[in-house]
Design an enzyme around this catalytic site. Structure first.
Site, PDB file in Angstrom:
ATOM      1  N   SER A 143       0.871  -1.185   0.000  1.00 15.90           N
ATOM      2  CA  SER A 143       0.000   0.000   0.000  1.00 15.90           C
ATOM      3  C   SER A 143       0.901   1.225   0.000  1.00 15.90           C
ATOM      4  O   SER A 143       2.080   1.134   0.374  1.00 15.90           O
ATOM      5  CB  SER A 143      -0.845  -0.004   1.283  1.00 15.90           C
ATOM      6  OG  SER A 143      -1.497   1.231   1.463  1.00 15.90           O
ATOM      7  N   TYR A 156      -2.408  -1.659  10.415  1.00 19.97           N
ATOM      8  CA  TYR A 156      -2.343  -1.749   8.951  1.00 19.97           C
ATOM      9  C   TYR A 156      -0.984  -1.236   8.465  1.00 19.97           C
ATOM     10  O   TYR A 156      -0.334  -1.856   7.617  1.00 19.97           O
ATOM     11  CB  TYR A 156      -3.490  -0.914   8.367  1.00 19.97           C
ATOM     12  CG  TYR A 156      -3.675  -1.021   6.876  1.00 19.97           C
ATOM     13  CD1 TYR A 156      -4.419  -2.055   6.317  1.00 19.97           C
ATOM     14  CD2 TYR A 156      -3.126  -0.077   6.006  1.00 19.97           C
ATOM     15  CE1 TYR A 156      -4.613  -2.152   4.946  1.00 19.97           C
ATOM     16  CE2 TYR A 156      -3.311  -0.160   4.634  1.00 19.97           C
ATOM     17  CZ  TYR A 156      -4.059  -1.197   4.109  1.00 19.97           C
ATOM     18  OH  TYR A 156      -4.249  -1.284   2.746  1.00 19.97           O
TER      19      TYR A 156
HETATM   20  P1  NAD Z   1     -11.408  -6.043  -0.346  1.00 19.44           P
HETATM   21  O1  NAD Z   1     -12.024  -5.955   1.016  1.00 19.44           O
HETATM   22  O2  NAD Z   1     -12.267  -5.963  -1.542  1.00 19.44           O
HETATM   23  O3  NAD Z   1     -10.527  -7.359  -0.477  1.00 19.44           O
HETATM   24  C1  NAD Z   1      -9.934  -8.015   0.578  1.00 19.44           C
HETATM   25  C2  NAD Z   1      -9.942  -9.474   0.232  1.00 19.44           C
HETATM   26  O4  NAD Z   1      -9.319 -10.189   1.314  1.00 19.44           O
HETATM   27  C3  NAD Z   1     -11.357 -10.038   0.084  1.00 19.44           C
HETATM   28  O5  NAD Z   1     -11.387 -10.943  -1.006  1.00 19.44           O
HETATM   29  C4  NAD Z   1     -11.588 -10.751   1.386  1.00 19.44           C
HETATM   30  O6  NAD Z   1     -12.493 -11.816   1.270  1.00 19.44           O
HETATM   31  C5  NAD Z   1     -10.179 -11.246   1.658  1.00 19.44           C
HETATM   32  N1  NAD Z   1      -9.951 -11.635   3.050  1.00 19.44           N
HETATM   33  C6  NAD Z   1     -10.207 -10.915   4.164  1.00 19.44           C
HETATM   34  N2  NAD Z   1      -9.928 -11.660   5.259  1.00 19.44           N
HETATM   35  C7  NAD Z   1      -9.483 -12.865   4.803  1.00 19.44           C
HETATM   36  C8  NAD Z   1      -9.059 -14.051   5.432  1.00 19.44           C
HETATM   37  N3  NAD Z   1      -9.029 -14.163   6.768  1.00 19.44           N
HETATM   38  N4  NAD Z   1      -8.706 -15.087   4.664  1.00 19.44           N
HETATM   39  C9  NAD Z   1      -8.756 -15.011   3.302  1.00 19.44           C
HETATM   40  N5  NAD Z   1      -9.160 -13.906   2.654  1.00 19.44           N
HETATM   41  C10 NAD Z   1      -9.507 -12.838   3.400  1.00 19.44           C
HETATM   42  O7  NAD Z   1     -10.301  -4.904  -0.370  1.00 19.44           O
HETATM   43  P2  NAD Z   1      -9.193  -4.537  -1.455  1.00 19.44           P
HETATM   44  O8  NAD Z   1      -9.137  -3.072  -1.503  1.00 19.44           O
HETATM   45  O9  NAD Z   1      -9.399  -5.287  -2.711  1.00 19.44           O
HETATM   46  O10 NAD Z   1      -7.877  -5.019  -0.718  1.00 19.44           O
HETATM   47  C11 NAD Z   1      -6.985  -5.965  -1.265  1.00 19.44           C
HETATM   48  C12 NAD Z   1      -5.580  -5.650  -0.793  1.00 19.44           C
HETATM   49  O11 NAD Z   1      -5.188  -4.390  -1.313  1.00 19.44           O
HETATM   50  C13 NAD Z   1      -5.446  -5.571   0.729  1.00 19.44           C
HETATM   51  O12 NAD Z   1      -4.238  -6.161   1.137  1.00 19.44           O
HETATM   52  C14 NAD Z   1      -5.410  -4.075   0.973  1.00 19.44           C
HETATM   53  O13 NAD Z   1      -4.730  -3.732   2.150  1.00 19.44           O
HETATM   54  C15 NAD Z   1      -4.652  -3.605  -0.268  1.00 19.44           C
HETATM   55  N6  NAD Z   1      -4.843  -2.179  -0.572  1.00 19.44           N
HETATM   56  C16 NAD Z   1      -6.066  -1.674  -0.872  1.00 19.44           C
HETATM   57  C17 NAD Z   1      -6.188  -0.315  -1.141  1.00 19.44           C
HETATM   58  C18 NAD Z   1      -7.500   0.306  -1.503  1.00 19.44           C
HETATM   59  O14 NAD Z   1      -7.585   1.545  -1.555  1.00 19.44           O
HETATM   60  N7  NAD Z   1      -8.540  -0.439  -1.765  1.00 19.44           N
HETATM   61  C19 NAD Z   1      -5.075   0.507  -1.100  1.00 19.44           C
HETATM   62  C20 NAD Z   1      -3.849  -0.045  -0.778  1.00 19.44           C
HETATM   63  C21 NAD Z   1      -3.735  -1.393  -0.524  1.00 19.44           C
END
Ligand code: NAD
Length: 261
Positions: A143, A156
């Site tokens: 991130s 986080y």
């Molecule tokens: P999201 O909530 O759509 O996706 C998270 C995914 O992780 C989901 O598929 C969820 O089912 C899964 N998950 C959660 N707990 C779990 C567990 N215990 N076991 C297995 N799977 C699990 O959110 P996202 O934005 O797609 O996030 C994906 C990644 O990207 C994360 O690591 C997040 O920190 C990172 N990220 C997101 C953003 C953003 O702005 N959306 C920015 C930077 C980094």
């Protein structure tokens, strides 16, 4: 030599990929020809239907394997059950927002387990498979918060800085092999993890949804636009290409200029 991207014959395992960035990356890797293993902790008809949809759309083999990324043994089992893992995308992640004195210990533990330790466990099982196959890519979804900090997101930010460190060590341990390890550092992408933060932030700052997006979320994203899951997928696909074979141990920001500030 020209660099066409074909991932045909490779298998990608993407943790936390039944929504958001993980699903976006899975779709793009499948379009480039990779067979896909989707994952989350649930085991619903919808989860399996997503795999079928990707397979129908692209012609690759796509499976859904449930496993809870907060549990080390299930992380390891996921890779073992996949049977082959040429491309490992450590993407599963959760968020919790609170000041350090109020931060619930169980949330700290869960965030560290899902956002950081899971990548250690999956990588530990995947690297020997990559070595056997003579090729591999580890993509850790960190991130902008893996490179910078914000208040109220201690767990986080600790986990995301940690995964950047794990990425560097993975790269050094594989540097002489045709295996690379890199971290993708997204800025804000409008996915469920971000959607869930909007109502609390609206309450906290007494703002409308639009004001929260513009004045809180995108305040540090100079482009003033969310990055997209397709852009994350495209970046992941590039990192799997031969053009990226000498890119290892580094971070790629897809953050509209956030980390340039
Ligand atoms: P999201 O909530 O759509 O996706 C998270 C995914 O992780 C989901 O598929 C969820 O089912 C899964 N998950 C959660 N707990 C779990 C567990 N215990 N076991 C297995 N799977 C699990 O959110 P996202 O934005 O797609 O996030 C994906 C990644 O990207 C994360 O690591 C997040 O920190 C990172 N990220 C997101 C953003 C953003 O702005 N959306 C920015 C930077 C980094």
């Amino acid at each position: 030599m020209s660099f066409e991207i074909s991932l045909s014959g490779k298998t990608a395992v993407i943790t936390g990929s039944n929504s958001g960035i993980g699903l976006g990356i899975a779709r793009e890797l499948a379009r480039a020809g990779a067979d896909i293993v989707l994952n989350s902790f649930t085991d619903s008809e919808e989860d399996h239907a997503l795999a079928k949809e990707i397979a129908d759309e692209t012609g690759v083999t796509a499976r859904y394997i449930p496993a809870d990324m907060s549990k080390g043994d299930q992380c390891r089992d996921l890779i073992t059950k996949a049977g082959v893992c040429d491309i490992l995308v450590n993407n599963a992640g959760i968020q919790h927002v609170a000041g350090i004195p109020e931060f619930p210990t169980e949330k700290w533990d869960a965030i560290l387990a899902i956002n950081l330790s899971s990548a250690f466990h999956t990588t530990a099982v995947a690297l020997p498979m990559m070595r056997k196959a003579g090729w591999g890519r580890v993509l850790n979804i960190a991130s902008a918060h893996g490179l910078t900090a914000s208040p109220y997101k201690s767990a986080y930010i600790a986990a995301k800085h940690g995964i950047v460190g794990l990425t560097k060590t993975t790269a050094l341990e594989t540097a002489k092999e045709p295996i690379t390890a890199n971290a993708i550092c997204p800025g804000y992408v409008l996915t469920p993890i971000v959607e869930k933060q909007i109502p609390d932030t609206m309450k906290e700052y007494d703002m409308s949804r639009e004001e929260v997006i513009e004045k809180v979320m995108l305040t540090r994203q100079p482009s003033k636009e969310f990055a997209t899951v397709e852009q994350m997928g495209g970046t992941a696909t590039f990192l799997c290409s031969e053009a990226a074979a000498q890119i290892t141990g580094t971070t790629i920001s897809v953050d509209g200029g956030w980390t340039a500030l």
